[in-house]
Scaffold this active site. Structure first.
Site, PDB file in Angstrom:
ATOM      1  N   GLY A  11       0.395  -5.305   0.612  1.00 45.52           N
ATOM      2  CA  GLY A  11      -0.492  -5.076  -0.317  1.00 45.52           C
ATOM      3  C   GLY A  11      -0.070  -5.801  -1.684  1.00 45.52           C
ATOM      4  O   GLY A  11      -0.988  -6.048  -2.426  1.00 45.52           O
ATOM      5  N   ALA A  68       0.869  -1.376  -0.096  1.00 46.14           N
ATOM      6  CA  ALA A  68       0.002  -0.146  -0.139  1.00 46.14           C
ATOM      7  C   ALA A  68       0.909   1.194  -0.070  1.00 46.14           C
ATOM      8  O   ALA A  68       1.896   1.129   0.257  1.00 46.14           O
ATOM      9  CB  ALA A  68      -0.924  -0.023   1.276  1.00 46.14           C
ATOM     10  N   GLU A 107       3.499  -5.712   7.315  1.00 47.06           N
ATOM     11  CA  GLU A 107       2.742  -4.622   7.965  1.00 47.06           C
ATOM     12  C   GLU A 107       2.832  -4.548   9.406  1.00 47.06           C
ATOM     13  O   GLU A 107       2.785  -3.393   9.975  1.00 47.06           O
ATOM     14  CB  GLU A 107       1.047  -4.972   7.625  1.00 47.06           C
ATOM     15  CG  GLU A 107       0.714  -4.825   6.214  1.00 47.06           C
ATOM     16  CD  GLU A 107       0.798  -6.080   5.513  1.00 47.06           C
ATOM     17  OE1 GLU A 107       1.427  -7.069   5.843  1.00 47.06           O
ATOM     18  OE2 GLU A 107       0.268  -6.198   4.172  1.00 47.06           O
ATOM     19  N   GLU A 144      -0.703  -9.271  -1.384  1.00 43.61           N
ATOM     20  CA  GLU A 144      -2.016  -9.474  -1.160  1.00 43.61           C
ATOM     21  C   GLU A 144      -2.818  -9.249  -2.673  1.00 43.61           C
ATOM     22  O   GLU A 144      -3.373 -10.100  -3.321  1.00 43.61           O
ATOM     23  CB  GLU A 144      -2.769  -8.457  -0.466  1.00 43.61           C
ATOM     24  CG  GLU A 144      -2.523  -8.523   1.021  1.00 43.61           C
ATOM     25  CD  GLU A 144      -3.335  -7.579   1.951  1.00 43.61           C
ATOM     26  OE1 GLU A 144      -2.698  -6.266   1.807  1.00 43.61           O
ATOM     27  OE2 GLU A 144      -3.958  -7.874   2.821  1.00 43.61           O
TER      28      GLU A 144
END
Ligand code: ZOZ
Length: 694
Positions: free
Chosen positions: A106, A63, A129, A109
């Site tokens: 992310g 992210a 994270e 992911e």
């Protein structure tokens, strides 16, 4: 689609490239662009399958961390990444993710929302994270156990360490390692895929709910020990365990709630501050852009004691050959034996192969003279902490070092200008202050003297990076950033004891608050005589009528220097287990009685305020004097060199979280002299944020 996502067609395969340098973070527009590309591929009859790859040096590294602050401050709404990734997974044409560099957070992911993953052998994948105080927020805790099994997923999500492509292949996270060109390999893979395979539908590797619960208990216990005080690792484990109990969509909801709770917690704000802080401190405002950076190919160190030996390992570990000099055969042999022992330990613990250890050891050449020092690009002085000795050593180094070599002192408190003054080239002299154990601690405090050239500063910052350290630039004063603040902090701890607290109460309070060790345990470890000697040396600078922490001197007068003498504030058995030294406390109580210091009982909160605000008040003075450039420089020194808990962001960031008016009130209540900058910023709107000395 948009500029962030590029597409081309090759052999009936739609190749989708993420184009968001430098790390292809999932900034606004990237996930939306990916979904649009996948939909376009589905709508186009000629497209058989879709390959998603990262442009530049990496696949998606996660992210966009800068967006998190905007969300928590209310500047923008949350990111609903999971539903977008689900749209990618819903593709009716196979989606192959092609990974190089790092697929993190992310990024992993997103990769797991594809139907297959191929990677180059050097790629890494992980859910880091927790290092930012958050957890995967886009179904990572639900898809990873489906691919890799519950135990592996729990470990990866709880501890945040990335795995290699080989590990990822063995765990089932990726399907193939591509030799040669990644895109060619991914296209070839896409052309022979059997069809779509949605990760969310896989259940064979999920532990039963009961198994997942017992795994969770064990992993949480390890996380509570290794990442003491941190909430995110525990939340991540619970989410992975939930994947065994809940259907996929409900698992995602569970994860989302936990993610948001972490994101809005001050722990994640603190850890994100630390992430960017590590990168900010590398940028030195005001440094000449043309400052030439000297590459370091060879190093030389004088002083083969604990610090010199540790520093030699730092260079050897970074592949730089190094001479290690001491005055006697015996001192040198002792230094080399310690180094050898350290490497053997690493081999025993499986951190190094014995071939690696041998190669590193071979880069360190013990010497008794300055022969060969004229070949070194950097000379590091690590002799005993005494100004006259250091000046003498620098005069000797000046006579042998080649022009253009960086001359660095490892002094932790002494005047760099006085040291530089012993040479004919003060512009080449700088402080490189390492923290013990030098080969482990990531901080390198780089101290500029008044003559140090920009080029020597820039070269030292670059050298720090090469040595895998975080260099923080400090100005010259007694103790620089780290030890000057530490003096204020430890002094306050001793005064607490003089006023009625016990050393073990103070240590416990600060340990529980998150410090790696309490201040008395640290003193005993480092040697109480170190501070004692410095206090004696600078006694003439003390201000009449001002109170100084002196009770510790009474221990030193008895030869109680801490661990090395078997007793200090604590007593130590043969295995170095500590127990309170009641006689030391009695000495402090006698001292207080003589000085008529009022005795009282202290609460934990009072102990924390007195010690931590002492750091903050002294830190504010350092900023004002320009010794530290920015508050974040101080924070990084404390996080990386002094065991300050990362989830509190460093002393200055923490002060901002408490609120500067509240800190200032306490400082006044303690009858300290408030740092003018603290008083000034406490009445402003933004505290230390954005403040810079330059
Ligand atoms: O930069 C290294 C790295 O480790 N980056 C962080 C990777 C990471 O932690 N990823 C996880 C992010 S959190 C996440 O992804 C949450 C999640 O599950 C999504 C959930 C959202 C759902 C919401 C639901 C409500 C890396 C290994 C990648 C590269 O290292 P290098 O040494 O080559 O380069 P750096 O570290 O000097 O970085 C270069 C510049 O890029 C900036 N940067 C790096 N990662 C970033 C990032 N900026 C934004 N976001 C990231 N993820 C970095 O600050 C640096 O910038 P400059 O200006 O200093 O050059």
């Amino acid at each position: 689609m948009n500029d962030l996502i590029l597409t081309e067609r090759r052999d009936g395969i739609l190749v989708v490239t993420v184009n968001n340098p430098p790390v292809n973070a999932l900034s606004p527009g990237v996930p939306e662009g990916l979904v649009a590309a996948v939909k376009a591929g589905n709508a186009e009859a000629a497209v058989k399958a879709i390959v998603i790859i990262g442009g530049g040096k990496t696949y998606i590294a996660g992210a966009d961390i800068k967006e998190f602050g905007k969300i928590t401050s209310g500047e923008r709404g949350g990111i609903a990444l999971a539903p977008l990734l689900r749209e990618i997974e819903d593709s009716n044409k196979p989606v192959v993710m092609a990974i190089h560099g790092t697929a993190l957070g992310g990024g992993l992911e997103t990769a797991m929302a594809g139907h297959y993953r191929v990677a180059v052998a050097t790629a890494q994948a992980g859910q880091p994270e927790v290092k930012l105080g958050i957890i995967p927020g886009a179904a990572g805790t639900q898809r990873l156990p489906r691919l890799a099994g519950t135990a592996k997923a729990m470990e990866m999500c709880a501890f945040g360490e990335p795995v290699s492509a080989q590990d990822a292949l063995a765990a089932g996270i990726i399907d193939e390692i591509v030799e040669g060109d990644l895109l060619e390999g991914a296209i070839a893979f896409a052309l022979r895929t059997p069809g779509v395979r949605r990760t969310r539908d896989l259940t064979a590797k999920l532990a039963t709910p009961e198994e997942a619960e017992s795994l969770a208990v064990a992993v949480k216990a390890t996380a509570a020990r290794k990442m003491r005080g941190q909430k995110a690792p525990l939340a991540a484990v619970e989410c992975v365990a939930a994947a065994s109990r809940l259907p996929f969509d409900e698992g995602c909801e569970y994860e989302r709630a936990a993610f948001e709770k972490c994101l809005f917690d001050v722990q994640s704000k603190s850890m994100i501050h630390a992430f960017f802080g590590e990168r900010t401190v590398a940028k030195i405002p005001g440094l000449s852009k043309d400052a030439a950076i000297a590459g370091v190919k060879r190093a030389a160190i004088t002083g083969a004691g604990t610090m010199g030996g540790g520093i030699a390992m730092v260079y050897a570990n970074a592949g730089i050959p190094v001479l290690l000099k001491d005055v006697s055969e015996e001192a040198l042999e002792r230094g080399m034996a310690t180094i050898r022992g350290n490497y053997e330990n690493s081999v025993r613990k499986g951190r190094l192969t014995s071939a690696d250890a041998e190669a590193r050891l071979a880069r360190i050449t013990p010497v008794l003279t300055y022969d060969g020092f004229d070949q070194a690009d950097v000379v590091v002085e690590a002799v005993f902490e005494n100004l006259e000795l250091k000046r003498k050593t620098f005069a000797e180094i000046d006579a042998v070092a080649r022009p253009g070599a960086i001359l660095a002192s490892n002094t932790s408190t002494l005047d760099i200008d006085a040291i530089a003054g012993a040479t004919s080239r003060p512009e080449w002299v700088i402080g490189h202050h390492y923290f013990s154990p030098a080969n482990v601690m990531r901080l390198l405090e780089i101290v500029r003297g008044k003559a140090t050239s920009d080029s020597v500063i820039a070269s030292s910052m670059e050298l720090a990076r090469r040595l895998r350290k975080v260099g923080v630039l400090a100005g010259n004063c007694r103790g620089f950033i780290g030890n000057r603040m530490f003096g204020a902090y430890r002094g306050e701890a001793v005064m607490l004891v003089e006023e009625g607290a016990t050393p073990w109460q103070v240590d416990q309070a600060l340990y529980d608050w998150g410090m790696a060790m309490g201040p008395f345990a640290v003193g005993d470890l480092a040697g109480l005589d170190v501070g004692w000697r410095i206090r004696k040396e600078f006694r003439h600078l003390e201000i009449a009528g001002k109170r100084y922490p002196e009770a510790e001197d009474l221990l030193c007068e008895r030869g109680w220097f801490g661990q090395k003498t078997g007793r200090g504030w604590y007593e130590y058995d043969a295995q170095r287990n500590a127990s309170p030294n009641d006689e030391a406390l009695a000495l402090a109580r006698d001292y207080a009685a003589q000085r008529k210091i009022n005795q009282k009982k202290f609460t934990t909160d009072e102990i924390i305020e007195r010690t931590i605000y002492a750091l903050v008040n002294e830190g504010a003075r350092l900023l004002e004097e320009g010794i530290a450039i920015r508050p974040v420089d101080i924070d990084m020194v404390y996080l990386l060199g002094y065991g300050f808990p990362v989830w509190r962001g460093g002393p200055m960031f923490y002060a901002g979280c408490v609120g500067l008016p509240r800190v200032l009130d306490a400082v006044k209540r303690f009858e300290w002299e408030p740092a003018p900058l603290l008083a000034q910023l406490a009445s402003g709107p933004s505290g230390f944020t954005g403040w810079s000395a330059r």
